[in-house]
Scaffold this motif. Structure first.
Motif, PDB file in Angstrom:
ATOM      1  N   THR A 218       1.045  -1.294   0.198  1.00  0.00           N
ATOM      2  CA  THR A 218       0.531  -0.034  -0.010  1.00  0.00           C
ATOM      3  C   THR A 218       1.129   0.815   0.023  1.00  0.00           C
ATOM      4  N   ALA A 219       2.161   1.183   0.501  1.00  0.00           N
ATOM      5  CA  ALA A 219       3.390   2.343   0.630  1.00  0.00           C
ATOM      6  C   ALA A 219       3.422   2.814  -0.853  1.00  0.00           C
ATOM      7  N   PHE A 220       3.368   2.122  -1.763  1.00  0.00           N
ATOM      8  CA  PHE A 220       3.169   2.595  -3.370  1.00  0.00           C
ATOM      9  C   PHE A 220       2.068   3.374  -3.893  1.00  0.00           C
ATOM     10  N   GLU A 221       0.611   3.579  -3.132  1.00  0.00           N
ATOM     11  CA  GLU A 221      -0.222   4.676  -3.387  1.00  0.00           C
ATOM     12  C   GLU A 221       0.252   5.528  -2.465  1.00  0.00           C
ATOM     13  N   LEU A 222       0.660   5.221  -1.275  1.00  0.00           N
ATOM     14  CA  LEU A 222       0.756   6.699  -0.912  1.00  0.00           C
ATOM     15  C   LEU A 222       2.652   7.271  -1.530  1.00  0.00           C
ATOM     16  N   SER A 249      -8.476  -7.314  -0.072  1.00  0.00           N
ATOM     17  CA  SER A 249      -8.315  -5.238   0.241  1.00  0.00           C
ATOM     18  C   SER A 249      -7.571  -5.498   1.289  1.00  0.00           C
ATOM     19  N   ILE A 250      -6.457  -4.345   1.030  1.00  0.00           N
ATOM     20  CA  ILE A 250      -5.193  -4.083   1.797  1.00  0.00           C
ATOM     21  C   ILE A 250      -5.850  -2.756   1.804  1.00  0.00           C
ATOM     22  N   THR A 251      -5.286  -1.967   3.720  1.00  0.00           N
ATOM     23  CA  THR A 251      -5.246  -1.030   3.685  1.00  0.00           C
ATOM     24  C   THR A 251      -4.136  -0.170   5.215  1.00  0.00           C
ATOM     25  N   THR A 252      -4.140   0.465   4.787  1.00  0.00           N
ATOM     26  CA  THR A 252      -2.972   1.410   5.713  1.00  0.00           C
ATOM     27  C   THR A 252      -3.558   3.158   5.677  1.00  0.00           C
ATOM     28  N   ARG A 253      -3.660   3.259   7.317  1.00  0.00           N
ATOM     29  CA  ARG A 253      -4.935   4.184   7.668  1.00  0.00           C
ATOM     30  C   ARG A 253      -2.948   5.364   8.076  1.00  0.00           C
ATOM     31  N   ASN A 254      -2.274   4.370   8.957  1.00  0.00           N
ATOM     32  CA  ASN A 254      -1.200   5.424   9.696  1.00  0.00           C
ATOM     33  C   ASN A 254      -0.168   5.056   9.159  1.00  0.00           C
ATOM     34  N   LEU A 255       0.278   5.968   8.808  1.00  0.00           N
ATOM     35  CA  LEU A 255       2.456   5.834   8.746  1.00  0.00           C
ATOM     36  C   LEU A 255       2.798   6.829   9.357  1.00  0.00           C
ATOM     37  N   ALA A 256       4.083   6.351  10.371  1.00  0.00           N
ATOM     38  CA  ALA A 256       4.518   7.437  11.342  1.00  0.00           C
ATOM     39  C   ALA A 256       6.185   6.243  11.799  1.00  0.00           C
ATOM     40  N   GLY A 257       7.243   7.296  11.742  1.00  0.00           N
ATOM     41  CA  GLY A 257       8.000   6.801  12.087  1.00  0.00           C
ATOM     42  C   GLY A 257       8.750   6.150  11.355  1.00  0.00           C
ATOM     43  N   GLY A 258       8.598   5.747  10.226  1.00  0.00           N
ATOM     44  CA  GLY A 258       8.846   5.044   8.655  1.00  0.00           C
ATOM     45  C   GLY A 258       8.591   3.472   9.321  1.00  0.00           C
ATOM     46  N   PHE A 259       6.942   3.151   9.940  1.00  0.00           N
ATOM     47  CA  PHE A 259       6.760   2.496   9.851  1.00  0.00           C
ATOM     48  C   PHE A 259       5.047   2.394   9.727  1.00  0.00           C
ATOM     49  N   LEU A 260       3.692   1.060   8.890  1.00  0.00           N
ATOM     50  CA  LEU A 260       2.915   1.582   8.223  1.00  0.00           C
ATOM     51  C   LEU A 260       2.609   0.321   8.857  1.00  0.00           C
ATOM     52  N   GLU A 261       1.155   0.433   8.875  1.00  0.00           N
ATOM     53  CA  GLU A 261       0.567  -1.093   8.961  1.00  0.00           C
ATOM     54  C   GLU A 261      -0.532  -1.551   8.026  1.00  0.00           C
ATOM     55  N   GLU A 262      -0.939  -2.945   7.922  1.00  0.00           N
ATOM     56  CA  GLU A 262      -1.354  -3.209   6.422  1.00  0.00           C
ATOM     57  C   GLU A 262      -2.358  -4.095   7.419  1.00  0.00           C
ATOM     58  N   ASP A 263      -3.687  -3.547   7.194  1.00  0.00           N
ATOM     59  CA  ASP A 263      -5.203  -4.162   7.691  1.00  0.00           C
ATOM     60  C   ASP A 263      -5.723  -4.946   5.634  1.00  0.00           C
ATOM     61  N   ALA A 264      -5.442  -6.334   6.059  1.00  0.00           N
ATOM     62  CA  ALA A 264      -5.994  -7.319   4.724  1.00  0.00           C
ATOM     63  C   ALA A 264      -7.057  -8.313   5.261  1.00  0.00           C
ATOM     64  N   GLU A 265      -8.166  -8.264   4.433  1.00  0.00           N
ATOM     65  CA  GLU A 265      -9.442  -8.979   4.174  1.00  0.00           C
ATOM     66  C   GLU A 265      -9.723  -9.725   2.840  1.00  0.00           C
ATOM     67  N   VAL A 266      -9.429 -10.688   3.313  1.00  0.00           N
ATOM     68  CA  VAL A 266      -9.894 -12.227   1.999  1.00  0.00           C
ATOM     69  C   VAL A 266     -11.178 -12.551   1.883  1.00  0.00           C
ATOM     70  N   TRP A 267     -11.391 -12.227   0.797  1.00  0.00           N
ATOM     71  CA  TRP A 267     -13.024 -13.318   0.701  1.00  0.00           C
ATOM     72  C   TRP A 267     -13.198 -13.965  -0.464  1.00  0.00           C
ATOM     73  N   ASP A 268     -13.803 -14.897  -0.511  1.00  0.00           N
ATOM     74  CA  ASP A 268     -14.175 -15.890  -1.347  1.00  0.00           C
ATOM     75  C   ASP A 268     -15.210 -15.555  -3.007  1.00  0.00           C
ATOM     76  N   SER A 269     -15.342 -16.794  -3.601  1.00  0.00           N
ATOM     77  CA  SER A 269     -16.082 -16.604  -4.389  1.00  0.00           C
ATOM     78  C   SER A 269     -17.643 -16.563  -4.101  1.00  0.00           C
ATOM     79  N   ALA A 270     -17.904 -16.818  -2.683  1.00  0.00           N
ATOM     80  CA  ALA A 270     -19.473 -17.342  -2.466  1.00  0.00           C
ATOM     81  C   ALA A 270     -19.277 -15.943  -1.175  1.00  0.00           C
TER      82      ALA A 270
END
Length: 286
Positions: A218-222, A249-270
């Protein structure tokens, strides 16, 4: 979306695919497993963290009495490289519905000394034995049909050294998260994609460990370029995925001090939420 649009004519079976062969561990002694880490799962010569997690997950599935990872947390200590490695497991506790163990992967450095690369702690159970009740406010990510999304093969030229893992994946990125590839990152810190294995193998709990860490950072989109190494990654596997491609789907909401979090959700075909994860990663801001 038509599954035929993403699947090869001949599909590899679970247990008989490139992913299965490349994550297979060979027991040398109780709790000790050998593996040759494949160069096919590298990004800029570094072994992908999700692939490594699947390797350790497979060793723990053999060492523990329960078959499926429910939660697995990994700390990445040093960068792994393709080649021989040893996985050592330890059973912490076994119960009726859950068992807990830890595992570490080791390699030799240039001086022949053993170096720990990654350490995990995990709880395993039987996903097939869980009740099927679902109470959730989560919704599948809105991703355009796969025909309207773009993968590495659509780029004008591959990034040197980065195509090995891409050749083993069916990865189609949401155009709304591709600004970085066009020189205009959105600044939103989001990445969404259709995800599968290139040989058509359907997904299981172990391949979900790969899925949460296989998209571009996600850092690329930042607007940040370069390697984004994982420090820690925790995955929760919620149920066995249905056949067909996944939506990640992966989202980053906070980048600070050279570190970021990535929260991911994975959904199947159902339209089921089959896995969730959070990782802490380091970014270069210089």
């Amino acid at each position: 979306m038509s599954e035929a649009a993403t699947a090869p004519a001949v599909r590899a079976a679970i247990g008989d695919s490139e992913f299965d062969r490349d994550t297979a561990v060979v027991q040398r002694a109780p709790g000790v497993y050998d593996i040759d880490l494949s160069a096919g799962w590298t990004i800029i010569n570094a072994v992908n963290g999700g692939y490594l997690l699947a390797v350790l997950g497979r060793a723990l599935a053999d060492a523990l009495p329960h078959p499926d990872p429910f939660t697995i947390s990994a700390h990445y200590l040093t960068a792994s490289r393709p080649g021989p490695a040893v996985v050592r497991t330890d059973v912490a506790r076994t119960g009726r519905t859950l068992s807990t163990g830890q595992a570490s992967l080791f390699q030799r450095d240039e001086d022949g000394r053993e170096v720990e690369r990654i350490r995990v702690l995990a709880s395993y159970g039987d996903l097939g034995a869980l009740p099927d009740d679902v109470r959730t406010t989560a919704k599948p990510p809105a991703i355009p049909p796969v025909e309207q999304c773009f993968g590495p093969q659509d780029a004008p030229a591959p990034v040197p050294g980065s195509s090995a893992i891409a050749d083993r994946l069916m990865l189609k990125l949401d155009p709304a998260t591709l600004g970085w590839a066009l020189g205009s990152p959105s600044g939103n810190g989001e990445m969404r994609a259709w995800f599968g294995l290139a040989d058509g193998r359907d997904h299981d709990p172990l391949s979900l460990l790969l899925a949460v860490d296989a998209l571009p950072p996600t850092a690329f989109e930042l607007g940040i370029k370069g390697w984004v190494p994982t420090v820690e990654l925790t995955v929760h596997v919620r149920c066995r995925p249905a056949p067909g491609p996944l939506r990640v789907s992966i989202t980053t909401r906070n980048l600070a001090g050279g570190f970021l979090e990535e929260d991911a959700e994975v959904w199947d075909s159902a339209d089921r939420l089959v896995a969730q994860s959070r990782q802490l990663a380091r970014v270069g801001l210089g």
